[in-house]
Write a protein that holds these residues in place. Structure first.
Motif, PDB file in Angstrom:
ATOM      1  N   ILE A 136      78.213  49.920  63.229  1.00  0.00           N
ATOM      2  CA  ILE A 136      77.465  48.787  62.681  1.00  0.00           C
ATOM      3  C   ILE A 136      76.139  49.314  62.149  1.00  0.00           C
ATOM      4  N   TYR A 137      75.887  49.041  60.878  1.00  0.00           N
ATOM      5  CA  TYR A 137      74.662  49.500  60.233  1.00  0.00           C
ATOM      6  C   TYR A 137      73.731  48.315  60.027  1.00  0.00           C
ATOM      7  N   ARG A 138      72.586  48.351  60.730  1.00  0.00           N
ATOM      8  CA  ARG A 138      71.581  47.296  60.586  1.00  0.00           C
ATOM      9  C   ARG A 138      70.209  47.894  60.825  1.00  0.00           C
ATOM     10  N   ILE A 139      69.274  47.649  59.928  1.00  0.00           N
ATOM     11  CA  ILE A 139      67.912  48.119  60.115  1.00  0.00           C
ATOM     12  C   ILE A 139      66.993  46.910  60.293  1.00  0.00           C
ATOM     13  N   GLY A 140      65.810  47.160  60.861  1.00  0.00           N
ATOM     14  CA  GLY A 140      64.857  46.078  61.112  1.00  0.00           C
ATOM     15  C   GLY A 140      64.417  46.071  62.558  1.00  0.00           C
ATOM     16  N   SER A 141      63.643  45.062  62.906  1.00  0.00           N
ATOM     17  CA  SER A 141      63.169  44.961  64.286  1.00  0.00           C
ATOM     18  C   SER A 141      63.581  43.618  64.861  1.00  0.00           C
ATOM     19  N   LEU A 142      62.671  42.922  65.535  1.00  0.00           N
ATOM     20  CA  LEU A 142      63.057  41.753  66.331  1.00  0.00           C
ATOM     21  C   LEU A 142      63.640  40.622  65.484  1.00  0.00           C
ATOM     22  N   GLY A 143      62.877  40.114  64.519  1.00  0.00           N
ATOM     23  CA  GLY A 143      63.359  38.985  63.733  1.00  0.00           C
ATOM     24  C   GLY A 143      64.602  39.313  62.931  1.00  0.00           C
TER      25      GLY A 143
ATOM     26  N   SER B 114      57.605  35.009  62.888  1.00  0.00           N
ATOM     27  CA  SER B 114      57.541  36.263  63.639  1.00  0.00           C
ATOM     28  C   SER B 114      58.819  36.476  64.436  1.00  0.00           C
ATOM     29  N   GLY B 115      58.937  37.671  65.015  1.00  0.00           N
ATOM     30  CA  GLY B 115      60.077  37.968  65.864  1.00  0.00           C
ATOM     31  C   GLY B 115      60.216  37.043  67.053  1.00  0.00           C
ATOM     32  N   PRO B 116      59.135  36.800  67.825  1.00  0.00           N
ATOM     33  CA  PRO B 116      59.255  35.879  68.960  1.00  0.00           C
ATOM     34  C   PRO B 116      59.719  34.479  68.566  1.00  0.00           C
TER      35      PRO B 116
ATOM     36  N   VAL C 223      51.029  34.302  69.093  1.00  0.00           N
ATOM     37  CA  VAL C 223      50.062  34.256  67.992  1.00  0.00           C
ATOM     38  C   VAL C 223      50.008  35.574  67.227  1.00  0.00           C
ATOM     39  N   GLY C 224      50.910  36.491  67.554  1.00  0.00           N
ATOM     40  CA  GLY C 224      50.924  37.784  66.884  1.00  0.00           C
ATOM     41  C   GLY C 224      51.715  37.754  65.589  1.00  0.00           C
ATOM     42  N   THR C 225      51.459  38.731  64.751  1.00  0.00           N
ATOM     43  CA  THR C 225      52.223  38.930  63.525  1.00  0.00           C
ATOM     44  C   THR C 225      51.962  40.345  63.040  1.00  0.00           C
ATOM     45  N   LYS C 226      52.948  40.939  62.389  1.00  0.00           N
ATOM     46  CA  LYS C 226      52.779  42.294  61.861  1.00  0.00           C
ATOM     47  C   LYS C 226      51.965  42.292  60.572  1.00  0.00           C
ATOM     48  N   ARG C 227      51.815  41.134  59.927  1.00  0.00           N
ATOM     49  CA  ARG C 227      51.205  41.076  58.597  1.00  0.00           C
ATOM     50  C   ARG C 227      49.960  40.196  58.590  1.00  0.00           C
ATOM     51  N   GLN C 228      48.897  40.699  58.006  1.00  0.00           N
ATOM     52  CA  GLN C 228      47.664  39.921  57.864  1.00  0.00           C
ATOM     53  C   GLN C 228      47.919  38.633  57.104  1.00  0.00           C
ATOM     54  N   SER C 229      48.834  38.675  56.132  1.00  0.00           N
ATOM     55  CA  SER C 229      49.098  37.498  55.291  1.00  0.00           C
ATOM     56  C   SER C 229      49.783  36.373  56.058  1.00  0.00           C
ATOM     57  N   ASN C 230      50.363  36.674  57.210  1.00  0.00           N
ATOM     58  CA  ASN C 230      51.048  35.656  58.018  1.00  0.00           C
ATOM     59  C   ASN C 230      50.189  35.113  59.164  1.00  0.00           C
ATOM     60  N   ASP C 231      48.944  35.534  59.244  1.00  0.00           N
ATOM     61  CA  ASP C 231      48.087  35.201  60.388  1.00  0.00           C
ATOM     62  C   ASP C 231      47.316  33.896  60.144  1.00  0.00           C
ATOM     63  N   TRP C 232      47.561  32.915  61.009  1.00  0.00           N
ATOM     64  CA  TRP C 232      46.858  31.630  60.925  1.00  0.00           C
ATOM     65  C   TRP C 232      45.424  31.752  61.442  1.00  0.00           C
ATOM     66  N   GLU C 233      45.124  32.819  62.117  1.00  0.00           N
ATOM     67  CA  GLU C 233      43.787  33.224  62.582  1.00  0.00           C
ATOM     68  C   GLU C 233      43.364  32.541  63.884  1.00  0.00           C
ATOM     69  N   GLN C 234      42.516  33.294  64.593  1.00  0.00           N
ATOM     70  CA  GLN C 234      42.160  32.937  65.966  1.00  0.00           C
ATOM     71  C   GLN C 234      41.445  31.596  66.080  1.00  0.00           C
ATOM     72  N   ASP C 235      40.542  31.285  65.165  1.00  0.00           N
ATOM     73  CA  ASP C 235      39.801  30.025  65.268  1.00  0.00           C
ATOM     74  C   ASP C 235      40.741  28.822  65.248  1.00  0.00           C
ATOM     75  N   ASN C 236      41.749  28.879  64.388  1.00  0.00           N
ATOM     76  CA  ASN C 236      42.724  27.790  64.336  1.00  0.00           C
ATOM     77  C   ASN C 236      43.506  27.695  65.643  1.00  0.00           C
TER      78      ASN C 236
END
Length: 367
Positions: A10-17, A284-286, A204-217
Motif C-alpha cells: 500500500i502506497y500512501r504518503i502524508g501525516s495525520l490528516g 488539522s490532523g486532530p 489549537v495547533g496547525t502546521k501552517r501559519q495561514s490556517n492559524d485562527w490565532e491565540q487571542d481568538n
C-alpha cells in the motif's frame, strides 16, 4: 476480486490528516484481503509535529511492515534501495493511495504517474490498483453532488472501486481498530476527569501559519464558552510544540482541564477524543482524528484550499469557511492579505456553531 494475492503493498504518503482521510480505503483493503501480508510504503514526515503514518494506523491491524523514504527525495541511491527492498518482498499487488500531485500541466502530471507506475512494475509487481486513469484522477474536478471540488475520501474510494464499493457514511469505514492497551492508556490519560461531566475536546495547533485562527481568538473563545458550559471539562490534544498555547487556553477556561499535548500518541489521542461530546479546532490532523471516531466537529478553516476537498468525515459537523476573493491560494504563509479569510471568522460565529452542533446532537442522540 477472485484472485486474492497474499502479498500487498500500500502506497500512501502524508501525516495525520492525510492518513485519516484514506482510512476507509485502508479498511477496505484489509476487508478484501484479511490474511494478506501487507507492506506499507510511506514517507518520513518533514516537520516534527507531523506524526508518521504508521503511528496513526498502529501496529496490529493494517500492515505487517513499513518501508520509509525521505519526502520528495530525488536521490537515486535512496530510490534504488527502496526499489530493491520492494522487489525482495515479491509483492503480488500494489494499491496506490497517493494523492495525485497536480503539476504545471496535465501532461506533466500524467508523466509523474507513469513514472510511479513503471517504478512498481519494474520491482516485479504485476497488478496495480488505484492508479489514476480518468481525467478527474489527474485534475481537481467538481463533484456533481455538491458543486465543490471532490472530497478526497470520495476520490480515493472511487479510484479503488476494483476492490468493491465503500460506504463512506458507515462507522466501519472509519474504524481505527483501537486495541485493548490503547483504550486502557486513554482511560489513564483521562483519569483526572470527572466521568459524570461532559468533555469538550480541542486542538489549537496547525502546521501552517495561514490556517492559524490565532491565540487571542482562542483565548476569548474559551473564556466565553466556559461561562456557557460551567460544568464541562476541557481536554486539549496536539503535539509537544502546541503545549504552551494549549496551556493558555486551559487558563482562559478557568476550570477543569487536561493538557495532553505531546503526552499521547495519535492513536491514544484518538481514543481520548472518542469520549468527547464535541471537538473544536483548526483544519488539522486532530480534527480529522476526532471526526473518524464519530465526534461532532466545529472546524475553523482558512480559504487556502477550496471548500470540501479536505473536509472531515461528516458527523453533523459545522465547518466555518469564509470564501474570500483570494480563496484557493494554497499559501503556507499569508502575509499580503493578512489571513483575511480565517481572521474574518468571529468568536461569536464559533460560539454559535458550538451551540448549534450541541443542539443537533441532543436532538439526534438525546443528550
Amino acid at each position: 476480486m477472485d484472485d486474492k494475492p497474499q502479498k500487498i503493498l500500500i502506497y500512501r504518503i502524508g501525516s495525520l490528516g492525510d492518513t485519516i482521510v484514506a482510512l476507509p480505503v485502508f479498511n477496505k483493503v484489509r476487508e478484501v484481503f484479511p490474511d494478506a501480508d501487507v507492506t506499507l510504503l510511506t514517507n518520513r514526515p518533514i516537520v516534527s509535529k507531523a506524526p508518521a503514518l504508521e503511528s496513526v494506523l498502529g501496529h496490529h491491524y493494517y500492515y505487517d511492515r513499513v518501508i520509509n523514504y525521505p519526502s520528495g527525495t530525488r536521490n537515486l541511491r535512496v530510490l534504488y534501495d527502496v526499489w530493491k527492498e520492494i522487489r525482495a518482498q515479491k509483492i503480488d499487488i500494489a494499491v496506490n493511495l497517493a494523492t495525485t500531485r497536480i503539476l504545471k500541466d496535465l501532461r506533466t502530471t500524467k508523466l509523474g504517474v507513469l513514472r510511479d507506475n513503471l517504478f512498481f512494475r519494474s520491482a516485479g509487481i504485476k497488478k496495480l490498483v488505484g492508479f489514476p486513469t480518468l481525467r478527474e484522477d489527474y485534475e481537481l474536478t467538481a463533484d456533481h453532488d455538491t458543486g465543490d471540488f471532490e472530497w478526497e475520501a470520495k476520490r480515493l474510494a472511487r479510484r479503488l472501486l476494483p476492490l468493491g464499493a465503500i460506504d463512506l457514511q458507515s462507522d466501519h469505514a472509519w474504524d481505527l481498530h483501537f486495541g485493548v492497551e490503547e483504550i486502557a492508556s486513554a482511560n489513564d490519560a483521562l483519569s483526572g476527569c470527572d466521568p459524570g461531566k461532559p468533555v469538550i475536546a480541542a486542538s489549537v495547533g496547525t502546521k501552517r501559519q495561514s490556517n492559524d485562527w490565532e491565540q487571542d481568538n482562542w483565548t476569548t473563545f474559551f473564556k466565553r464558552l466556559k461561562l456557557l458550559h460551567p460544568g464541562w471539562q476541557l481536554v486539549m490534544v496536539g503535539s509537544h510544540e502546541e503545549a504552551e498555547r494549549s496551556a493558555k487556553c486551559i487558563e482562559a477556561w478557568g476550570g477543569a482541564g487536561i493538557n495532553l499535548c505531546g503526552q499521547t500518541s495519535p492513536r491514544i489521542s484518538g481514543a481520548v477524543l472518542s469520549r468527547a461530546r464535541i471537538f473544536v479546532g483548526h483544519d488539522s490532523g486532530p480534527m480529522h482524528l476526532a471526526a473518524a471516531t464519530g465526534v461532532p466537529i466545529v472546524a475553523i478553516y482558512s480559504a487556502r484550499n477550496f471548500p470540501r476537498q479536505w473536509y472531515p468525515r461528516d458527523n453533523g459537523n459545522k465547518i466555518i469557511y469564509h470564501k474570500t476573493d483570494c480563496a484557493g491560494c494554497g499559501l503556507e504563509m499569508c502575509i499580503v492579505q493578512k489571513k483575511k479569510c480565517i481572521l474574518s471568522i468571529t468568536v461569536d460565529e464559533v460560539i454559535g456553531a458550538v451551540a448549534e452542533t450541541l443542539n443537533n446532537t441532543r436532538a439526534k442522540y438525546g443528550y
